[in-house]
Design a protein around this motif. Sequence first.
Motif, mmCIF file in Angstrom:
data_model
loop_
_atom_site.group_PDB
_atom_site.id
_atom_site.type_symbol
_atom_site.label_atom_id
_atom_site.label_comp_id
_atom_site.label_asym_id
_atom_site.label_seq_id
_atom_site.Cartn_x
_atom_site.Cartn_y
_atom_site.Cartn_z
ATOM 1 N N THR A 108 70.589 -17.997 47.949
ATOM 2 C CA THR A 108 71.311 -19.336 47.800
ATOM 3 C C THR A 108 70.710 -20.268 46.774
ATOM 4 O OG1 THR A 108 71.984 -19.044 49.906
ATOM 5 C CG2 THR A 108 72.305 -21.067 49.349
ATOM 6 N N VAL A 109 69.321 -20.336 46.937
ATOM 7 C CA VAL A 109 68.461 -21.282 46.168
ATOM 8 C C VAL A 109 68.866 -20.924 44.434
ATOM 9 C CG1 VAL A 109 66.127 -21.988 45.160
ATOM 10 C CG2 VAL A 109 66.876 -21.804 47.855
ATOM 11 N N LEU A 110 68.920 -19.662 44.519
ATOM 12 C CA LEU A 110 69.121 -19.079 43.095
ATOM 13 C C LEU A 110 70.564 -19.555 42.482
ATOM 14 C CD1 LEU A 110 68.415 -17.436 40.408
ATOM 15 C CD2 LEU A 110 69.024 -15.344 41.521
ATOM 16 N N GLU A 114 71.498 -21.867 39.238
ATOM 17 C CA GLU A 114 72.795 -21.609 38.238
ATOM 18 C C GLU A 114 73.711 -22.651 38.379
ATOM 19 O OE1 GLU A 114 73.982 -17.823 39.909
ATOM 20 O OE2 GLU A 114 72.322 -16.692 38.804
ATOM 21 N N ALA A 115 74.077 -23.440 39.531
ATOM 22 C CA ALA A 115 75.094 -24.453 39.330
ATOM 23 C C ALA A 115 74.283 -25.436 38.659
ATOM 24 C CB ALA A 115 75.217 -24.939 40.918
ATOM 25 N N VAL A 116 73.221 -25.895 38.643
ATOM 26 C CA VAL A 116 72.621 -26.893 37.733
ATOM 27 C C VAL A 116 72.840 -26.719 36.399
ATOM 28 C CG1 VAL A 116 70.372 -27.969 37.149
ATOM 29 C CG2 VAL A 116 70.816 -27.760 39.735
ATOM 30 N N ILE A 117 72.320 -25.496 36.179
ATOM 31 C CA ILE A 117 72.649 -24.906 34.620
ATOM 32 C C ILE A 117 73.800 -25.199 33.998
ATOM 33 C CG2 ILE A 117 72.280 -23.231 33.214
ATOM 34 C CD1 ILE A 117 69.905 -22.214 34.727
ATOM 35 N N ALA A 118 74.763 -24.900 35.031
ATOM 36 C CA ALA A 118 76.525 -25.210 34.680
ATOM 37 C C ALA A 118 76.811 -26.463 34.883
ATOM 38 C CB ALA A 118 77.079 -24.130 35.529
ATOM 39 N N SER A 119 75.790 -27.466 35.057
ATOM 40 C CA SER A 119 76.260 -28.875 35.196
ATOM 41 C C SER A 119 77.168 -28.956 36.534
ATOM 42 C CB SER A 119 76.953 -29.160 34.005
ATOM 43 O OG SER A 119 75.855 -29.410 33.083
ATOM 44 N N LEU A 120 76.861 -28.417 37.405
ATOM 45 C CA LEU A 120 77.665 -28.452 38.676
ATOM 46 C C LEU A 120 76.880 -29.060 39.758
ATOM 47 C CD1 LEU A 120 79.626 -25.196 38.649
ATOM 48 C CD2 LEU A 120 80.573 -27.434 37.990
ATOM 49 N N GLU A 123 77.915 -28.818 43.643
ATOM 50 C CA GLU A 123 77.912 -27.729 44.247
ATOM 51 C C GLU A 123 76.462 -27.321 44.486
ATOM 52 O OE1 GLU A 123 78.852 -23.190 42.648
ATOM 53 O OE2 GLU A 123 80.203 -24.452 42.278
ATOM 54 N N ALA A 124 75.557 -27.752 43.400
ATOM 55 C CA ALA A 124 74.032 -27.234 43.605
ATOM 56 C C ALA A 124 73.509 -27.858 44.865
ATOM 57 C CB ALA A 124 73.348 -27.813 42.426
ATOM 58 N N ALA A 125 73.754 -29.081 45.302
ATOM 59 C CA ALA A 125 73.235 -29.887 46.264
ATOM 60 C C ALA A 125 73.892 -29.300 47.669
ATOM 61 C CB ALA A 125 73.564 -31.311 46.475
ATOM 62 N N GLN A 126 75.074 -28.777 47.521
ATOM 63 C CA GLN A 126 75.707 -28.091 48.802
ATOM 64 C C GLN A 126 75.069 -26.952 49.133
ATOM 65 O OE1 GLN A 126 77.843 -29.148 51.050
ATOM 66 N NE2 GLN A 126 77.710 -27.233 52.267
ATOM 67 N N LEU A 127 74.855 -26.057 48.042
ATOM 68 C CA LEU A 127 74.035 -24.703 48.129
ATOM 69 C C LEU A 127 72.725 -24.905 48.470
ATOM 70 C CD1 LEU A 127 75.344 -23.135 44.954
ATOM 71 C CD2 LEU A 127 75.776 -22.106 47.269
ATOM 72 N N LEU A 128 71.960 -26.043 48.200
ATOM 73 C CA LEU A 128 70.616 -26.368 48.676
ATOM 74 C C LEU A 128 70.650 -26.736 50.235
ATOM 75 C CD1 LEU A 128 68.957 -27.997 45.608
ATOM 76 C CD2 LEU A 128 68.593 -25.724 46.483
ATOM 77 N N ALA A 162 59.992 -27.253 48.885
ATOM 78 C CA ALA A 162 60.390 -27.263 47.586
ATOM 79 C C ALA A 162 61.958 -27.761 47.381
ATOM 80 C CB ALA A 162 60.061 -26.438 46.478
ATOM 81 N N THR A 163 62.559 -26.764 48.391
ATOM 82 C CA THR A 163 63.970 -26.803 48.340
ATOM 83 C C THR A 163 64.685 -28.080 48.848
ATOM 84 O OG1 THR A 163 64.067 -24.476 48.788
ATOM 85 C CG2 THR A 163 66.023 -25.636 49.392
ATOM 86 N N TYR A 164 63.786 -28.899 49.928
ATOM 87 C CA TYR A 164 64.058 -30.059 50.333
ATOM 88 C C TYR A 164 63.995 -31.106 49.180
ATOM 89 C CZ TYR A 164 64.740 -30.450 55.530
ATOM 90 O OH TYR A 164 65.230 -30.392 56.757
ATOM 91 N N GLU A 165 63.086 -31.200 48.484
ATOM 92 C CA GLU A 165 62.905 -32.262 47.500
ATOM 93 C C GLU A 165 64.131 -31.857 46.282
ATOM 94 O OE1 GLU A 165 59.166 -32.877 45.657
ATOM 95 O OE2 GLU A 165 58.079 -32.822 47.735
ATOM 96 N N GLN A 166 64.221 -30.548 46.005
ATOM 97 C CA GLN A 166 65.318 -30.241 45.132
ATOM 98 C C GLN A 166 66.670 -30.818 45.610
ATOM 99 O OE1 GLN A 166 65.410 -25.902 44.960
ATOM 100 N NE2 GLN A 166 63.268 -25.902 44.608
ATOM 101 N N ARG A 167 66.807 -30.754 46.742
ATOM 102 C CA ARG A 167 68.178 -31.232 47.033
ATOM 103 C C ARG A 167 68.176 -32.741 47.295
ATOM 104 N NH1 ARG A 167 69.146 -33.006 52.418
ATOM 105 N NH2 ARG A 167 71.143 -33.916 52.512
ATOM 106 N N LEU A 168 67.235 -33.451 47.886
ATOM 107 C CA LEU A 168 67.122 -34.798 47.650
ATOM 108 C C LEU A 168 67.278 -35.365 46.144
ATOM 109 C CD1 LEU A 168 64.222 -35.124 50.202
ATOM 110 C CD2 LEU A 168 66.612 -35.835 50.692
#
Length: 281
Positions: A108-110, A114-120, A123-128, A162-168
């Motif tokens: 899911t983190v991966l 990919e969603a961030v790279i695709a400028s989404l 979607e990335a925040a929801q996945l995290l 790290a995932t928490y910080e990415q999502r925040l």
Amino acid sequence: MRFRILGPLEVATDHDEGATPQALKLRSLLATLCVHADRVVSTQRLINALWGGAPPRTASTALQVYISKLRRHFGNLGVGSSIIATQSPGYVLRLKHHSLDLRQFDSTVLQAREAVIASLPHEAAQLLSEAIQLWNGPALADVRATPTLNGYARQLEERRNATYEQRLELELGLGRHGELIGELYGLVHDHPMWENLHAYLMIALYRSGRIRECLRAYSNIRQALVEEIGVEPCALLRNLHHAVLSREARLDDPSQSLLTSSPSDPVGRQADRAALRHATR
């Protein structure tokens, strides 16, 4: 079968029937195999996980007995003893069609990266968020009796952090500062020395027009650090505090990454570090 280690060790059948071994040594053995699922774990590493630095002289024989008991346990559940295979220099848990929450977390983190790279970013925040929801407490919470297992657990928790910080980071970038405040207050209460969480709270409060609370949040973490460990806040927090006092315009800009040097791929950079720790442990 479903295996969970992002919390207490839990095993359940596909019909949601509990199938977790009761004996601590069997749970510790299974937890170690789950951490390294589909990879060979050496006999010595398993012995270290079960007994720490002072194994009995009969440790090798005892390990074989525990392996046999685990195989019998799964055989009785109709899974088949081959789920734990002997492969030099030790043993391997073969998941095949079985599920493991750690594997789902990493996947899911991966996807989020990919969603961030695709400028989404939405979607990335929801996945995290979905990845974090897979956790059910401290990793390996009931089997951390040896330094080896405790070390595995801490590595897993670093990946969760790290995932928490990415999502925040993403949520703040999406302008959801008001929605985050309650969650952040809970997080800083549970993790009073985690400085980045206090920084995220300060940013969320500032962007919500709650300047007094923002400054109080800085005062609280500074007081805790000085009184408990005798240090001042990190440079990031000090600079953020100065920016708040100066009412710098960048604080109001969600596109500004105030906690990282490169805002373009917060998920990728932190995921890379987590993956490196995972690969080298």
